[in-house]
Scaffold this active site. Structure first.
Site, short mmCIF file in Angstrom:
data_model
loop_
_atom_site.label_atom_id
_atom_site.label_comp_id
_atom_site.label_asym_id
_atom_site.label_seq_id
_atom_site.Cartn_x
_atom_site.Cartn_y
_atom_site.Cartn_z
N LYS A 116 0.81 -1.23 0.00
CA LYS A 116 0.00 0.00 0.00
C LYS A 116 0.84 1.27 0.00
O LYS A 116 0.41 2.29 -0.53
CB LYS A 116 -0.94 -0.02 1.19
N LYS A 158 -2.32 2.31 9.14
CA LYS A 158 -2.61 1.22 8.19
C LYS A 158 -1.36 0.42 7.88
O LYS A 158 -0.27 0.98 7.76
CB LYS A 158 -3.18 1.80 6.89
N GLY A 164 -8.30 -6.96 3.50
CA GLY A 164 -9.51 -7.47 4.15
C GLY A 164 -9.80 -6.74 5.45
O GLY A 164 -10.40 -7.30 6.35
N TYR A 202 -7.95 10.19 8.91
CA TYR A 202 -9.16 9.37 8.97
C TYR A 202 -10.33 10.21 8.47
O TYR A 202 -10.61 11.28 9.00
CB TYR A 202 -9.41 8.91 10.41
N HIS A 208 -17.45 4.90 -0.33
CA HIS A 208 -16.44 4.13 -1.05
C HIS A 208 -16.88 4.09 -2.51
O HIS A 208 -17.91 3.51 -2.83
CB HIS A 208 -16.35 2.71 -0.46
N ASN A 289 -6.94 -2.64 -7.01
CA ASN A 289 -7.03 -4.10 -7.12
C ASN A 289 -6.71 -4.51 -8.54
O ASN A 289 -7.34 -4.04 -9.49
CB ASN A 289 -8.43 -4.58 -6.72
N ARG A 291 -7.10 -7.10 -10.38
CA ARG A 291 -7.82 -8.33 -10.74
C ARG A 291 -9.27 -7.99 -11.00
O ARG A 291 -9.69 -6.85 -10.81
CB ARG A 291 -7.74 -9.32 -9.58
N ARG A 337 -24.62 -9.35 -2.12
CA ARG A 337 -23.79 -10.54 -1.89
C ARG A 337 -24.54 -11.46 -0.94
O ARG A 337 -24.73 -11.11 0.24
CB ARG A 337 -22.46 -10.16 -1.27
P1 ADP Z 1 -8.23 -3.39 2.76
O1 ADP Z 1 -7.16 -3.70 1.77
O2 ADP Z 1 -7.97 -4.00 4.10
O3 ADP Z 1 -9.60 -3.64 2.24
P2 ADP Z 1 -8.51 -0.50 2.28
O4 ADP Z 1 -7.38 0.44 2.29
O5 ADP Z 1 -9.09 -0.85 0.95
O6 ADP Z 1 -8.08 -1.82 3.08
O7 ADP Z 1 -9.64 0.04 3.20
C1 ADP Z 1 -10.77 -0.74 3.54
C2 ADP Z 1 -11.84 0.12 4.14
O8 ADP Z 1 -11.35 0.78 5.30
C3 ADP Z 1 -12.34 1.22 3.24
O9 ADP Z 1 -13.34 0.78 2.34
C4 ADP Z 1 -12.87 2.19 4.27
O10 ADP Z 1 -14.11 1.69 4.76
C5 ADP Z 1 -11.87 2.11 5.41
N1 ADP Z 1 -10.77 3.09 5.29
C6 ADP Z 1 -9.57 2.93 4.68
N2 ADP Z 1 -8.82 4.06 4.72
C7 ADP Z 1 -9.56 4.99 5.39
C8 ADP Z 1 -9.37 6.37 5.79
N3 ADP Z 1 -8.24 7.04 5.51
N4 ADP Z 1 -10.37 6.98 6.46
C9 ADP Z 1 -11.52 6.33 6.76
N5 ADP Z 1 -11.77 5.05 6.44
C10 ADP Z 1 -10.81 4.37 5.75
#
Ligand code: ADP
Length: 448
Positions: A116, A158, A164, A202, A208, A289, A291, A337
């Site tokens: 990431k 993060k 996931g 945050y 999303h 992603n 894929r 789903r």
């Molecule tokens: P993963 O690879 O674990 O799915 P992501 O980076 O795609 O992680 O984030 C998954 C979810 O986490 C997002 O869809 C959102 O709901 C939340 N999220 C991620 N980054 C942020 C952020 N900066 N602020 C608020 N929520 C976040």
């Protein structure tokens, strides 16, 4: 075009790929674990090979067994589907080393987007808007505290290798930061063998929104509009819609073109999805992603395209069958789903399906691998089907969804169908006015 494609997956996505192959005149090879000997993907494929015992690590994730199956059956390409080996750069390399085509992007692109921190850096340089945060990994608590002060609390810690929803910790105030950094790091170390973490602002109530792209080896890169996947539980998508009820045509065109241009700059090949959080009119990249996504069918319905067909054509060196100027959106699509889970407490509910009848009629597509008398094994993901509904308007789409949910017969196990029946009657769902935390808030109220 390929003569024979090995499908390195199971369930509904294995069937989806099989269907695209058959329409292209391609023979298919199914691989399966001993637990899936009677699965529909095995029954429908032209050939099948058992690749190991039930545990995914010994079968669907067993690279040597998958490659051996491809060699024995003389498959000339492997489609990884989603999950399992689909975002494993090493697997893509091994496939290529055996003179088999990996139906997906280059191993280098998979690797960059799988980290990431590297993904954020690469995308930022390609012109994609980012969530404000640390410039790379956080190595000390002091450094983290300094960045957090700059971007402002609350901050999200993060994991670079997270996925996931794991390896993510929120710090609302400075006192929570040290603990958030340490737990996100140790959780990521345990789950992914990599403790590196970074910081992000945050976002409180974002949506999303993700953009589907496709790029061929002839220099054509197209974007196919967005999917709104804000309805999530534990960071897992539950219901998705295309197009997003939150965007104007101008916003859509703008973020679509920014995304398309960045993907062109990267020299990416194949289909992919760029995920954003969207708040107060601004987009913030979260991940790419590399894929096919679970929710790809809603884009297929509104953009009138077969993404799996395009994906296979691209891998075989063919040009995309449409240009950006050919991409037109019509109507609205929603995907639910359907999981084999208790609809209230979400505990898995594997077991035998005693009675099954799929919904049908105008605007209904049911992507699933279940059948009457099928026993859902307890070893894999609980998603057993996707109900995809489309109509000229969002209103008609919801009316059809209500009708299709009522028509569906799936007995013997518990499913999340009752959850959708309630959800679609909620005013916030009907107005499209929701954000990524809305579903969890609604669930805790409904279950209180
Ligand atoms: P993963 O690879 O674990 O799915 P992501 O980076 O795609 O992680 O984030 C998954 C979810 O986490 C997002 O869809 C959102 O709901 C939340 N999220 C991620 N980054 C942020 C952020 N900066 N602020 C608020 N929520 C976040």
């Amino acid at each position: 075009m390929f003569k024979k494609v090995l499908i390195a997956n199971r369930g509904e996505i294995a069937l989806r790929i099989h269907r695209a192959c058959k329409e292209l005149g391609i023979q298919t090879v199914a691989v399966h674990s001993t637990a899936d000997a009677n699965a529909m993907h095995v029954r429908l494929a032209d050939e099948s090979v058992c690749i190991g015992p039930p545990a995914a690590k010994d079968s669907y994730l067993n690279i040597a067994a998958v490659i051996a199956a491809a060699e024995i059956t003389e498959a000339d390409a492997i489609h990884p589907g989603y999950g399992f080996l689909s975002e494993n750069a090493r697997f893509a390399e091994i496939v290529a080393a055996h003179n088999i085509t990996f139906i997906g992007p280059s191993a280098d692109h998979i690797r960059v987007m799988g980290d990431k921190i590297a993904a954020k850096d690469t995308m930022g340089k390609a012109g994609i808007p980012l969530v404000p945060g640390s410039d790379g990994a956080i190595t000390t608590i002091e450094q983290g505290a300094k960045v957090a002060e700059e971007i402002g609390y609350p901050v999200l810690v993060k994991a670079a290798s997270g996925g996931g929803g794991r390896g993510m910790k929120l710090a609302r105030v400075p006192e929570e930061l040290e603990n958030a950094i340490n737990t996100a790091g140790s959780e990521a170390k345990a789950a992914f063998g990599d403790a590196s973490v970074y910081l992000e602002k945050y976002l409180e109530l974002p949506r999303h929104i993700e953009i589907q792209i496709a790029a061929d080896s002839h220099g054509n890169v197209i974007q196919l509009g967005e999917r709104d996947c804000s309805l999530q539980r534990r960071h897992q998508k539950v219901l998705e819609e295309a197009l997003s009820p939150a965007l104007t045509p101008e916003q859509r065109a703008e973020i679509g073109e920014v995304t398309r241009a960045a993907i062109e700059k990267l020299g990416y090949l194949g289909v992919g999805t760029i995920e954003y959080l969207y708040e107060n009119g601004q987009f913030y990249f979260i991940e790419m992603n590399t894929r096919l996504q679970v929710e790809h069918p809603i884009t297929e319905q509104v953009a009138n395209i077969d993404l799996v067909r395009e994906q296979i054509r691209i891998a075989a060196g063919h040009p995309l069958s449409l240009k950006q100027s050919d991409v037109k959106f019509a109507g609205h699509a929603i995907e639910c789903r359907i999981n084999a889970e208790d609809p209230v407490n979400f505990t898995p509910s594997p077991g035998k399906i005693s009675d099954f009848h799929a919904p049908g009629g105008p605007g209904i597509r049911f992507d699933s691998a279940v059948y009457d008398g099928y026993t859902i094994p307890p070893f894999y993901d609980s998603m057993i089907g996707k109900l995809i509904v489309y109509g000229d308007t969002r209103e008609l789409c919801i009316a059809r969804l209500r009708r299709a949910l009522a028509e569906t017969v799936l007995t013997g196990i518990k499913t999340t169908i009752p959850l959708f029946e309630k959800l679609i009657e909620e005013p916030e769902f009907q107005s499209g006015d929701y954000h990524i935390h809305w579903l969890e808030e609604w669930l805790s109220k409904a279950n209180a």
